[in-house]
Design a protein around this motif. Structure first.
Motif, PDB file in Angstrom:
ATOM      1  N   CYS A 150     -37.177   7.441  76.223  1.00  0.00           N
ATOM      2  CA  CYS A 150     -38.007   8.597  76.570  1.00  0.00           C
ATOM      3  C   CYS A 150     -38.747   9.043  75.319  1.00  0.00           C
ATOM      4  O   CYS A 150     -38.153   9.149  74.247  1.00  0.00           O
ATOM      5  CB  CYS A 150     -37.172   9.761  77.109  1.00  0.00           C
ATOM      6  SG  CYS A 150     -38.231  11.134  77.656  1.00  0.00           S
ATOM      7  N   VAL A 182     -40.901  11.818  75.604  1.00  0.00           N
ATOM      8  CA  VAL A 182     -41.487  13.103  76.029  1.00  0.00           C
ATOM      9  C   VAL A 182     -41.123  14.209  75.021  1.00  0.00           C
ATOM     10  O   VAL A 182     -41.947  15.068  74.712  1.00  0.00           O
ATOM     11  CB  VAL A 182     -41.062  13.444  77.476  1.00  0.00           C
ATOM     12  CG1 VAL A 182     -41.566  14.822  77.884  1.00  0.00           C
ATOM     13  CG2 VAL A 182     -41.608  12.375  78.439  1.00  0.00           C
ATOM     14  N   GLY A 183     -39.888  14.165  74.517  1.00  0.00           N
ATOM     15  CA  GLY A 183     -39.510  15.029  73.399  1.00  0.00           C
ATOM     16  C   GLY A 183     -39.271  16.496  73.701  1.00  0.00           C
ATOM     17  O   GLY A 183     -39.613  17.370  72.895  1.00  0.00           O
ATOM     18  N   CYS A 184     -38.644  16.793  74.835  1.00  0.00           N
ATOM     19  CA  CYS A 184     -38.347  18.197  75.162  1.00  0.00           C
ATOM     20  C   CYS A 184     -37.342  18.762  74.149  1.00  0.00           C
ATOM     21  O   CYS A 184     -36.298  18.131  73.917  1.00  0.00           O
ATOM     22  CB  CYS A 184     -37.741  18.300  76.553  1.00  0.00           C
ATOM     23  SG  CYS A 184     -38.766  17.542  77.821  1.00  0.00           S
ATOM     24  N   TRP A 240     -35.314  21.185  74.340  1.00  0.00           N
ATOM     25  CA  TRP A 240     -34.033  21.567  74.950  1.00  0.00           C
ATOM     26  C   TRP A 240     -33.373  20.421  75.717  1.00  0.00           C
ATOM     27  O   TRP A 240     -32.406  20.642  76.445  1.00  0.00           O
ATOM     28  CB  TRP A 240     -34.222  22.781  75.870  1.00  0.00           C
ATOM     29  CG  TRP A 240     -35.463  22.698  76.712  1.00  0.00           C
ATOM     30  CD1 TRP A 240     -36.629  23.355  76.495  1.00  0.00           C
ATOM     31  CD2 TRP A 240     -35.681  21.892  77.888  1.00  0.00           C
ATOM     32  NE1 TRP A 240     -37.554  23.017  77.475  1.00  0.00           N
ATOM     33  CE2 TRP A 240     -36.990  22.127  78.335  1.00  0.00           C
ATOM     34  CE3 TRP A 240     -34.881  20.995  78.617  1.00  0.00           C
ATOM     35  CZ2 TRP A 240     -37.534  21.493  79.455  1.00  0.00           C
ATOM     36  CZ3 TRP A 240     -35.414  20.361  79.722  1.00  0.00           C
ATOM     37  CH2 TRP A 240     -36.723  20.622  80.136  1.00  0.00           C
ATOM     38  N   CYS A 241     -33.872  19.207  75.547  1.00  0.00           N
ATOM     39  CA  CYS A 241     -33.335  18.048  76.282  1.00  0.00           C
ATOM     40  C   CYS A 241     -31.814  17.963  76.140  1.00  0.00           C
ATOM     41  O   CYS A 241     -31.293  18.023  75.028  1.00  0.00           O
ATOM     42  CB  CYS A 241     -33.959  16.764  75.741  1.00  0.00           C
ATOM     43  SG  CYS A 241     -33.304  15.273  76.529  1.00  0.00           S
ATOM     44  N   VAL A 264     -30.078  15.325  77.228  1.00  0.00           N
ATOM     45  CA  VAL A 264     -29.685  13.893  77.183  1.00  0.00           C
ATOM     46  C   VAL A 264     -30.448  13.179  76.064  1.00  0.00           C
ATOM     47  O   VAL A 264     -31.018  12.108  76.265  1.00  0.00           O
ATOM     48  CB  VAL A 264     -29.887  13.173  78.542  1.00  0.00           C
ATOM     49  CG1 VAL A 264     -28.786  13.489  79.510  1.00  0.00           C
ATOM     50  CG2 VAL A 264     -31.257  13.461  79.146  1.00  0.00           C
ATOM     51  N   SER A 290     -30.468   9.538  75.318  1.00  0.00           N
ATOM     52  CA  SER A 290     -31.225   8.591  76.155  1.00  0.00           C
ATOM     53  C   SER A 290     -32.521   8.147  75.481  1.00  0.00           C
ATOM     54  O   SER A 290     -33.133   7.161  75.890  1.00  0.00           O
ATOM     55  CB  SER A 290     -31.571   9.238  77.505  1.00  0.00           C
ATOM     56  OG  SER A 290     -32.583  10.236  77.329  1.00  0.00           O
ATOM     57  N   TRP A 291     -32.964   8.858  74.460  1.00  0.00           N
ATOM     58  CA  TRP A 291     -34.323   8.662  73.944  1.00  0.00           C
ATOM     59  C   TRP A 291     -34.614   7.247  73.459  1.00  0.00           C
ATOM     60  O   TRP A 291     -35.678   6.712  73.688  1.00  0.00           O
ATOM     61  CB  TRP A 291     -34.623   9.674  72.826  1.00  0.00           C
ATOM     62  CG  TRP A 291     -34.768  11.084  73.336  1.00  0.00           C
ATOM     63  CD1 TRP A 291     -34.522  11.525  74.609  1.00  0.00           C
ATOM     64  CD2 TRP A 291     -35.192  12.226  72.598  1.00  0.00           C
ATOM     65  NE1 TRP A 291     -34.757  12.871  74.699  1.00  0.00           N
ATOM     66  CE2 TRP A 291     -35.173  13.334  73.489  1.00  0.00           C
ATOM     67  CE3 TRP A 291     -35.576  12.451  71.274  1.00  0.00           C
ATOM     68  CZ2 TRP A 291     -35.533  14.623  73.099  1.00  0.00           C
ATOM     69  CZ3 TRP A 291     -35.930  13.731  70.877  1.00  0.00           C
ATOM     70  CH2 TRP A 291     -35.914  14.800  71.775  1.00  0.00           C
ATOM     71  N   GLY A 308     -33.511   9.549  83.832  1.00  0.00           N
ATOM     72  CA  GLY A 308     -33.539   9.068  82.463  1.00  0.00           C
ATOM     73  C   GLY A 308     -33.066  10.126  81.501  1.00  0.00           C
ATOM     74  O   GLY A 308     -32.352  11.049  81.896  1.00  0.00           O
ATOM     75  N   GLY A 309     -33.610  10.025  80.319  1.00  0.00           N
ATOM     76  CA  GLY A 309     -34.743   9.250  79.909  1.00  0.00           C
ATOM     77  C   GLY A 309     -35.991   9.487  80.780  1.00  0.00           C
ATOM     78  O   GLY A 309     -36.034  10.369  81.604  1.00  0.00           O
ATOM     79  N   SER A 334     -40.833  12.771  84.649  1.00  0.00           N
ATOM     80  CA  SER A 334     -41.681  13.844  84.098  1.00  0.00           C
ATOM     81  C   SER A 334     -43.123  13.692  84.581  1.00  0.00           C
ATOM     82  O   SER A 334     -43.927  14.604  84.430  1.00  0.00           O
ATOM     83  CB  SER A 334     -41.647  13.797  82.569  1.00  0.00           C
ATOM     84  OG  SER A 334     -42.336  12.633  82.112  1.00  0.00           O
ATOM     85  N   LYS A 341     -43.234  18.215  81.976  1.00  0.00           N
ATOM     86  CA  LYS A 341     -42.814  18.750  80.684  1.00  0.00           C
ATOM     87  C   LYS A 341     -44.046  19.021  79.820  1.00  0.00           C
ATOM     88  O   LYS A 341     -44.914  18.159  79.695  1.00  0.00           O
ATOM     89  CB  LYS A 341     -41.876  17.753  79.979  1.00  0.00           C
ATOM     90  CG  LYS A 341     -40.672  17.316  80.819  1.00  0.00           C
ATOM     91  CD  LYS A 341     -39.732  18.452  81.013  1.00  0.00           C
ATOM     92  CE  LYS A 341     -38.547  18.262  81.964  1.00  0.00           C
ATOM     93  NZ  LYS A 341     -38.303  17.069  82.677  1.00  0.00           N
TER      94      LYS A 341
HETATM   95 FE1  SF4 Z   1     -37.527  15.698  78.399  1.00  0.00          FE
HETATM   96 FE2  SF4 Z   1     -36.109  14.353  80.257  1.00  0.00          FE
HETATM   97 FE3  SF4 Z   1     -37.144  13.055  78.167  1.00  0.00          FE
HETATM   98 FE4  SF4 Z   1     -35.115  14.737  77.805  1.00  0.00          FE
HETATM   99  S1  SF4 Z   1     -35.057  12.839  78.947  1.00  0.00           S
HETATM  100  S2  SF4 Z   1     -36.972  14.587  76.516  1.00  0.00           S
HETATM  101  S3  SF4 Z   1     -35.574  16.359  79.345  1.00  0.00           S
HETATM  102  S4  SF4 Z   1     -38.276  14.121  79.802  1.00  0.00           S
END
Ligand code: SF4
Length: 201
Positions: A34, A36-38, A40-41, A43, A46-47, A76-77, A103, A120
């Motif tokens: 992943c 996307v880099g939230c 507050w993620c 997980v 998973s990145w 995911g991810g 996302s 996101k």
């Molecule tokens: Fe955002 Fe989901 Fe990726 Fe976490 S796994 S950074 S919450 S999109």
């Protein structure tokens, strides 16, 4: 022929805890990777896709069948980073329904009985993916997320079901605003992460 495989962070048979399909038994496939880099993620492990073992479609289908599940939630991810058509085709051949949580930041592949888009701010969703959503699930972390929620809802179809879901770590602070927003904007429903209340993954 080279077997098609995906980086699989974890997989387990449980009860969907949130959104439209809350309460339904489903086999979860959490794909690694992943960008996307939230902030507050929950997980973050998973990145990095490389941290997770590549598992073939055949092996995944076998695990799902062995569990007795008739639905799969691909999450995911960010699962849409991969070509998911081989996975959904193989699952559909065995009469397994396919749900996805994405996302929306990547074009969506595969065929799906249920598409949940959780947009996101950190990497905005593609309008064409929002259009395909059966469900829009916006995680609310602070009050600026209501504008973000409305902006994304504007790209969805009239049939799309809209959910506001409190980010779990700030639920006590943000919940009153979510309730107010849902009362004055009645297309929105509230989604809670019920699995966290009953102690299941
Ligand atoms: Fe955002 Fe989901 Fe990726 Fe976490 S796994 S950074 S919450 S999109």
């Amino acid at each position: 022929m080279h077997a098609i495989s995906y980086p699989l962070m974890e997989d387990f048979y449980t009860i969907q805890g949130e959104g439209f399909n809350t309460g339904k038994a489903a086999y979860f496939l959490r794909l690694g990777g992943c960008d996307v880099g939230c902030v507050w993620c929950d997980v973050k492990d998973s990145w990095e896709a490389e941290k997770h073992p590549l598992v073939t479609v055949e092996e995944i289908v076998e695990r799902v069948l062995k569990s007795g599940a008739d639905k799969v939630v691909v999450t995911g991810g960010e699962p849409a980073m991969y070509d998911l058509l081989p996975l959904t085709e193989a699952l559909h051949q065995k009469k397994i329904e396919c749900f996805i949580e994405t996302s929306g930041a990547y074009p969506l592949t595969g065929t799906w009985e249920w598409i949940c888009v959780s947009p996101k701010k950190f990497k905005a969703p593609l309008p064409e993916v929002l259009k395909m959503a059966d469900e829009l699930k916006v995680i609310v972390y602070n009050k600026s997320d209501f504008d973000w929620a409305e902006k994304n809802a504007g790209f969805t179809s009239p049939e799309c079901i809209l959910f506001l879901q409190p980010e779990y770590s700030v639920i006590n602070v943000i919940m009153p605003s979510i309730i107010n927003h849902a009362k004055s904007n009645t297309r929105w429903r509230i989604s809670l992460q019920t699995h966290k209340y009953i102690g299941i993954p």
